[in-house]
Design a protein around this motif. Structure first.
Motif, PDB file in Angstrom:
ATOM      1  N   SER A  37     -23.014  22.783  -8.125  1.00 14.57           N
ATOM      2  CA  SER A  37     -23.350  23.633  -9.269  1.00 14.57           C
ATOM      3  C   SER A  37     -24.284  24.734  -8.780  1.00 14.57           C
ATOM      4  CB  SER A  37     -24.012  22.810 -10.378  1.00 14.57           C
ATOM      5  OG  SER A  37     -25.161  22.138  -9.901  1.00 14.57           O
ATOM      6  N   GLY A  38     -24.375  25.803  -9.540  1.00 13.96           N
ATOM      7  CA  GLY A  38     -25.242  26.899  -9.145  1.00 13.96           C
ATOM      8  C   GLY A  38     -24.596  27.830  -8.140  1.00 13.96           C
ATOM      9  N   ALA A  39     -25.418  28.657  -7.496  1.00 15.21           N
ATOM     10  CA  ALA A  39     -24.919  29.706  -6.600  1.00 15.21           C
ATOM     11  C   ALA A  39     -24.185  29.164  -5.385  1.00 15.21           C
ATOM     12  CB  ALA A  39     -26.086  30.582  -6.144  1.00 15.21           C
ATOM     13  N   GLY A  40     -24.494  27.930  -4.977  1.00 10.67           N
ATOM     14  CA  GLY A  40     -23.857  27.360  -3.790  1.00 10.67           C
ATOM     15  C   GLY A  40     -22.699  26.437  -4.086  1.00 10.67           C
ATOM     16  N   ALA A  41     -22.220  26.433  -5.328  1.00 11.21           N
ATOM     17  CA  ALA A  41     -21.198  25.474  -5.744  1.00 11.21           C
ATOM     18  C   ALA A  41     -19.920  25.567  -4.924  1.00 11.21           C
ATOM     19  CB  ALA A  41     -20.888  25.652  -7.227  1.00 11.21           C
ATOM     20  N   VAL A  42     -19.459  26.771  -4.649  1.00 12.21           N
ATOM     21  CA  VAL A  42     -18.195  26.928  -3.935  1.00 12.21           C
ATOM     22  C   VAL A  42     -18.290  26.357  -2.513  1.00 12.21           C
ATOM     23  CG1 VAL A  42     -18.696  29.262  -3.074  1.00 12.21           C
ATOM     24  CG2 VAL A  42     -16.327  28.533  -3.377  1.00 12.21           C
ATOM     25  N   LEU A  43     -19.479  26.407  -1.921  1.00 11.09           N
ATOM     26  CA  LEU A  43     -19.668  25.861  -0.580  1.00 11.09           C
ATOM     27  C   LEU A  43     -19.539  24.338  -0.612  1.00 11.09           C
ATOM     28  CD1 LEU A  43     -22.798  27.955   0.517  1.00 11.09           C
ATOM     29  CD2 LEU A  43     -20.413  28.676   0.281  1.00 11.09           C
ATOM     30  N   GLY A  44     -20.189  23.740  -1.608  1.00 12.86           N
ATOM     31  CA  GLY A  44     -20.111  22.290  -1.743  1.00 12.86           C
ATOM     32  C   GLY A  44     -18.709  21.814  -2.072  1.00 12.86           C
ATOM     33  N   THR A 220     -27.477  40.219   8.376  1.00  9.80           N
ATOM     34  CA  THR A 220     -27.900  39.408   7.242  1.00  9.80           C
ATOM     35  C   THR A 220     -27.271  38.031   7.229  1.00  9.80           C
ATOM     36  OG1 THR A 220     -28.074  39.366   4.810  1.00  9.80           O
ATOM     37  CG2 THR A 220     -26.073  40.303   5.735  1.00  9.80           C
ATOM     38  N   PHE A 221     -28.001  37.110   6.649  1.00  6.90           N
ATOM     39  CA  PHE A 221     -27.511  35.771   6.324  1.00  6.90           C
ATOM     40  C   PHE A 221     -27.728  35.620   4.830  1.00  6.90           C
ATOM     41  CE2 PHE A 221     -29.531  31.467   5.568  1.00  6.90           C
ATOM     42  CZ  PHE A 221     -28.340  30.797   5.325  1.00  6.90           C
ATOM     43  N   MET A 222     -26.628  35.579   4.073  1.00  8.52           N
ATOM     44  CA  MET A 222     -26.750  35.532   2.620  1.00  8.52           C
ATOM     45  C   MET A 222     -25.591  34.692   2.066  1.00  8.52           C
ATOM     46  SD  MET A 222     -29.246  36.803   0.857  1.00  8.52           S
ATOM     47  CE  MET A 222     -29.786  38.185   1.877  1.00  8.52           C
ATOM     48  N   PRO A 223     -25.789  33.383   1.913  1.00  8.75           N
ATOM     49  CA  PRO A 223     -24.684  32.488   1.554  1.00  8.75           C
ATOM     50  C   PRO A 223     -24.335  32.480   0.076  1.00  8.75           C
ATOM     51  CG  PRO A 223     -26.703  31.238   1.774  1.00  8.75           C
ATOM     52  CD  PRO A 223     -27.036  32.658   2.148  1.00  8.75           C
ATOM     53  N   GLY A 224     -23.112  32.005  -0.219  1.00 15.34           N
ATOM     54  CA  GLY A 224     -22.686  31.755  -1.588  1.00 15.34           C
ATOM     55  C   GLY A 224     -22.708  32.979  -2.482  1.00 15.34           C
ATOM     56  N   GLY A 225     -23.151  32.785  -3.730  1.00 16.84           N
ATOM     57  CA  GLY A 225     -23.176  33.859  -4.715  1.00 16.84           C
ATOM     58  C   GLY A 225     -24.061  35.014  -4.313  1.00 16.84           C
ATOM     59  N   MET A 226     -25.101  34.744  -3.522  1.00 13.77           N
ATOM     60  CA  MET A 226     -25.956  35.818  -3.031  1.00 13.77           C
ATOM     61  C   MET A 226     -25.130  36.777  -2.172  1.00 13.77           C
ATOM     62  SD  MET A 226     -29.373  33.635  -1.985  1.00 13.77           S
ATOM     63  CE  MET A 226     -30.416  35.093  -1.767  1.00 13.77           C
ATOM     64  N   GLY A 227     -24.301  36.212  -1.311  1.00 13.02           N
ATOM     65  CA  GLY A 227     -23.469  37.026  -0.433  1.00 13.02           C
ATOM     66  C   GLY A 227     -22.429  37.820  -1.190  1.00 13.02           C
ATOM     67  N   VAL A 228     -21.869  37.208  -2.221  1.00 17.56           N
ATOM     68  CA  VAL A 228     -20.872  37.909  -3.035  1.00 17.56           C
ATOM     69  C   VAL A 228     -21.469  39.187  -3.608  1.00 17.56           C
ATOM     70  CG1 VAL A 228     -19.500  37.799  -5.152  1.00 17.56           C
ATOM     71  CG2 VAL A 228     -19.558  35.832  -3.607  1.00 17.56           C
ATOM     72  N   ASN A 229     -22.632  39.082  -4.220  1.00 23.31           N
ATOM     73  CA  ASN A 229     -23.262  40.244  -4.841  1.00 23.31           C
ATOM     74  C   ASN A 229     -23.727  41.270  -3.825  1.00 23.31           C
ATOM     75  OD1 ASN A 229     -22.880  38.767  -7.196  1.00 23.31           O
ATOM     76  ND2 ASN A 229     -24.810  39.445  -8.085  1.00 23.31           N
ATOM     77  N   LEU A 230     -24.298  40.791  -2.710  1.00 23.53           N
ATOM     78  CA  LEU A 230     -24.780  41.724  -1.695  1.00 23.53           C
ATOM     79  C   LEU A 230     -23.641  42.585  -1.147  1.00 23.53           C
ATOM     80  CD1 LEU A 230     -26.867  42.910   0.216  1.00 23.53           C
ATOM     81  CD2 LEU A 230     -26.479  40.961   1.756  1.00 23.53           C
ATOM     82  N   VAL A 231     -22.527  41.982  -0.837  1.00 23.36           N
ATOM     83  CA  VAL A 231     -21.394  42.721  -0.270  1.00 23.36           C
ATOM     84  C   VAL A 231     -20.879  43.764  -1.257  1.00 23.36           C
ATOM     85  CG1 VAL A 231     -18.960  42.499   0.396  1.00 23.36           C
ATOM     86  CG2 VAL A 231     -20.677  40.978   1.393  1.00 23.36           C
ATOM     87  N   LYS A 232     -20.720  43.363  -2.501  1.00 24.64           N
ATOM     88  CA  LYS A 232     -20.237  44.311  -3.513  1.00 24.64           C
ATOM     89  C   LYS A 232     -21.199  45.477  -3.687  1.00 24.64           C
ATOM     90  CE  LYS A 232     -17.461  41.119  -6.317  1.00 24.64           C
ATOM     91  NZ  LYS A 232     -17.312  40.472  -7.645  1.00 24.64           N
ATOM     92  N   GLN A 233     -22.499  45.171  -3.749  1.00 27.38           N
ATOM     93  CA  GLN A 233     -23.505  46.216  -3.952  1.00 27.38           C
ATOM     94  C   GLN A 233     -23.640  47.104  -2.715  1.00 27.38           C
ATOM     95  OE1 GLN A 233     -27.093  44.217  -5.386  1.00 27.38           O
ATOM     96  NE2 GLN A 233     -25.867  43.059  -6.853  1.00 27.38           N
ATOM     97  N   TYR A 234     -23.473  46.521  -1.534  1.00 25.60           N
ATOM     98  CA  TYR A 234     -23.540  47.296  -0.282  1.00 25.60           C
ATOM     99  C   TYR A 234     -22.391  48.303  -0.241  1.00 25.60           C
ATOM    100  CZ  TYR A 234     -24.719  48.019   4.663  1.00 25.60           C
ATOM    101  OH  TYR A 234     -25.128  48.544   5.869  1.00 25.60           O
ATOM    102  N   LYS A 235     -21.212  47.848  -0.629  1.00 26.60           N
ATOM    103  CA  LYS A 235     -20.039  48.717  -0.658  1.00 26.60           C
ATOM    104  C   LYS A 235     -20.201  49.807  -1.710  1.00 26.60           C
ATOM    105  CE  LYS A 235     -15.576  49.656   0.154  1.00 26.60           C
ATOM    106  NZ  LYS A 235     -15.035  50.074   1.463  1.00 26.60           N
ATOM    107  N   GLN A 236     -20.656  49.414  -2.895  1.00 21.34           N
ATOM    108  CA  GLN A 236     -20.834  50.375  -3.994  1.00 21.34           C
ATOM    109  C   GLN A 236     -21.871  51.438  -3.661  1.00 21.34           C
ATOM    110  OE1 GLN A 236     -21.813  47.738  -7.218  1.00 21.34           O
ATOM    111  NE2 GLN A 236     -19.680  47.101  -7.557  1.00 21.34           N
ATOM    112  N   ALA A 237     -22.860  51.064  -2.853  1.00 22.56           N
ATOM    113  CA  ALA A 237     -23.912  52.016  -2.471  1.00 22.56           C
ATOM    114  C   ALA A 237     -23.441  52.996  -1.407  1.00 22.56           C
ATOM    115  CB  ALA A 237     -25.137  51.252  -1.972  1.00 22.56           C
ATOM    116  N   GLY A 238     -22.233  52.793  -0.910  1.00 30.24           N
ATOM    117  CA  GLY A 238     -21.680  53.692   0.095  1.00 30.24           C
ATOM    118  C   GLY A 238     -22.272  53.508   1.481  1.00 30.24           C
TER     119      GLY A 238
END
Length: 391
Positions: A37-44, A220-238
């Motif tokens: 459950s939570g941000a790391g659920a998909v990993l578990g 960077t090391f950013m697992p789970g939901g943190m990584g999902v958001n970081l990648v999207k925001q990094y791309k959106q920021a150009g």
């Protein structure tokens, strides 16, 4: 009276004899404790599914005994994990504990499990804290020592001639290992070590800082939901078109279904990829995709290997787990065909294996996966093993 005593004695003897085969058929009990459950659920979920797939491939048996798998959610909360793992030990009386995903949870459950003389196999978390002087004969890791996986990034950044880099990681033990791992091979300037609260999902402040500092690369090391958001925001920021993005556990098969096109072309460090060319891996990937309709990540394959490791030990001791020293010796041999190919344990219970640089790609069927770009380290053990007294 004498006849009655004889009959009673005979009945008792027959009962004790009949109990022998029943004891021989006792189940092998494995407790799997991961974040579900939570941000790391998909990993578990990947770890749970990988373990269950292995048990299925073994026909539900280890060493001729039925296997009972008890899965629990640690909720990514150390105090909750301790309470639940004690339940596995005291109520369920498991023979092995497999888990967790996160290093802070491992730090919480390591002592209660190993002090109970129950074998703990980590299918992901591999902190430096248990690799050296604090190594333990009841603890084994089927993933890596955390520093190693991050060292890949520092090594690649150094070889590519990057002079200044920006580091970003969650603020817990694995994040500290990330920084230590990068620094092992990178000799240039580190503009900033940004430690982010675990669970952060908004990175706008950090991305603004990166844009102004203009590093040669972001690591960077950013697992789970943190990584999902970081990648999207990094791309959106150009930023991706201007500043290379190298990561660990940020763009992998657990996060790619959510990141999709935003992650294409991003690099990662790993001990495996779905495209790894071994017979065991091809079989595993095909079976996993068929069973779960998703591409497996490292969490799944490392958990699969954890099940095969346990099976190899149970087979070696012919199902008799009473002699802990013999079970430990069998575990240390790692006598099973790992999905990753070359694999053995160092004296500290951590793996000796190959490591790779990977890159995100979109497959012809529309699914996303990481693919091997190059091998960075071969047959590589961790630097802390020298401080571990032979187990």
């Amino acid at each position: 009276m004498k006849q009655s005593l004889k009959l009673a004695g005979l009945a008792a003897l027959m009962m004790s004899v009949s109990a022998i085969p029943a004891m021989a058929q006792e189940k092998i009990k494995v407790g799997v404790i991961v974040s579900l459950s939570g941000a790391g659920a998909v990993l578990g979920q990947q770890a749970r599914d990988g373990f269950n797939l292995a048990v299925k491939d073994l026909g539900g048996k280890m060493g001729g005994k039925d296997v009972e798998v008890i899965v629990i959610d640690d909720e990514l909360k150390p105090d909750v994990a301790v309470t639940k793992v004690k339940g596995l030990l005291e109520r369920d009386k498991v023979d092995f504990v497999v888990g967790p995903i996160f290093s802070n949870i491992l730090g919480a459950i390591h002592k209660p499990v190993t002090e109970n003389k129950t074998f703990l196999i980590s299918p992901n978390a591999g902190p430096s804290s248990y690799a050296g002087k604090e190594c333990n004969p009841y603890f084994y890791v089927t993933s890596y020592q955390n520093d190693q996986i991050h060292q890949i990034l520092g090594n690649v950044a150094q070889k590519r001639g990057y002079k200044k880099i920006y580091l970003m990681t969650p603020n817990y033990q694995a994040g500290k290992d990330f920084v230590a791992g990068v620094k092992m091979d990178f000799k240039g300037e580190i503009l900033e070590e940004s430690f982010i609260p675990l669970g952060t999902l908004d990175f706008q402040a950090e991305l603004s800082k990166i844009a102004s500092m203009k590093p040669d690369a972001v690591l960077t090391f950013m697992p789970g939901g943190m990584g999902v958001n970081l990648v999207k925001q990094y791309k959106q920021a150009g930023l991706l078109d201007r500043i290379p993005f190298l990561s660990t556990f940020t763009v992998d098969e657990s996060t790619l279904p959510a990141q999709q096109d935003a992650a294409i072309g991003m690099f990662g460090g790993s001990n495996w990829a779905p495209t790894l060319d071994t017979a065991q891996n091809k079989k595993f990937v095909a079976e996993y995709e068929k069973a779960y309709n998703s591409v497996p990540a490292t969490y799944a394959f490392q958990s699969y290997d954890a099940a095969m490791l346990i099976n190899s030990a149970v087979v070696a001791v012919k199902g008799d787990l009473s002699d802990k020293a013999k079970v430990a010796a069998a575990m240390k041999k790692a006598d099973f065909p790992s999905i990753r190919g070359s694999f053995k344990f160092s004296n500290n219970g951590y793996p000796v294996q190959d490591f790779f640089l990977t890159k995100v790609a979109k497959r012809a069927d529309g699914k996303f996966q990481t693919e091997i770009v190059e091998k960075v380290f071969s047959n590589y053990g961790d630097r802390y093993a020298k401080d571990c007294a032979a187990q």
